[in-house]
Write an enzyme that holds these catalytic residues in place. Structure first.
Site, short mmCIF file in Angstrom:
data_model
loop_
_atom_site.label_atom_id
_atom_site.label_comp_id
_atom_site.label_asym_id
_atom_site.label_seq_id
_atom_site.Cartn_x
_atom_site.Cartn_y
_atom_site.Cartn_z
N LYS A 103 0.95 -1.10 -0.07
CA LYS A 103 -0.10 -0.19 -0.23
C LYS A 103 0.98 1.28 0.09
CE LYS A 103 -4.00 -1.85 0.20
NZ LYS A 103 -4.86 -2.00 -0.93
N ASP A 104 2.05 1.14 0.33
CA ASP A 104 3.04 2.34 0.41
C ASP A 104 3.04 3.08 -1.11
OD1 ASP A 104 3.73 1.88 3.03
OD2 ASP A 104 5.60 1.44 2.66
#
Length: 232
Positions: A43-44
């Site tokens: 998700k970064d």
């Protein structure tokens, strides 16, 4: 000496071959280790991409507040990346998330708002959208924001092809749909025969970060017709 900004360490994750897991010698299985991203998840990538696009479009500037609904990893990514880039992070989440998640968010200085467990992530989305509208803040909106899938198209998919130029089958968990859609599109462009398979939890399973479509919510960025198959 050249120093990297923390946000620049996102991506370029290792690709490893899982020889022991292969059912037969001519089947080669590779895993992309997204846990190597700074907050420990894929998700970064999407948070960095969505924030940078919102900046480019003039929708946010450092000092602003960014809101998101999340059951965990996207919220944590927003808290870290937001802090690194000068944004205030607000995360709306259901009360039944794993207890280490709010602790991690607190460490990064994010503000947490709770919704009842029964409301789930869709209830959290409604609350986040309302809060954004009332306060004039920017909502990332991972389930609807096309830059979620786009991050994987321009970035994750391209990285995979650098390491494994010929991909026959791509398997990924189904959450927002961003990973399967974006990465899958990029891989199919390189090889039209690539099959894209989504992994979905059994209905009612509270496995955070993955969604059962049987729960009735199909993320707008997910095109079910694009998938070649699903594994429960």
């Amino acid at each position: 000496m050249h120093h990297l900004h923390l946000v620049q360490t996102i991506g370029k994750t290792p690709m490893v071959e899982l020889r022991r897991l292969s059912p037969k010698p001519d089947v080669r299985i590779f895993a992309k280790l997204e846990g190597w991203n700074p907050t420990g998840s894929i998700k970064d990538r999407i948070v960095r991409h969505m924030i940078q696009h919102a900046e480019r479009d003039g929708r946010i500037v450092p000092g602003d507040t960014v809101i998101e609904a999340s059951t965990g990893n996207t919220g944590i990514a927003l808290a870290m990346i937001g802090r690194a880039l000068g944004y205030n992070a607000r995360v709306v989440m259901p009360e039944n998330v794993y207890p280490e998640i709010p602790r991690t968010l607190a460490v990064y200085g994010a503000e947490v708002h709770w919704v009842p467990a029964a409301d789930g992530v869709t209830g959290a989305m409604d609350v986040a959208r309302r809060m954004a509208a009332e306060s004039g803040c920017f909502m990332l909106d991972q389930f609807c924001n096309e830059h979620n899938a786009r991050a994987h198209y321009v970035w994750t998919g391209a990285e995979i092809l650098e390491d494994v130029p010929q991909v026959d089958i791509f398997v990924a968990g189904l959450g927002t749909g961003g990973t399967v859609m974006g990465t899958g599109r990029r891989l199919k462009e390189a090889n039209a025969a690539t099959k894209v398979i989504a992994v979905e939890p059994h209905p009612g399973n509270a496995l955070q970060g993955l969604k059962s479509l049987a729960d009735g919510f199909i993320p707008p960025i997910l095109d079910l017709a694009f998938l070649d198959g699903k594994i429960l």
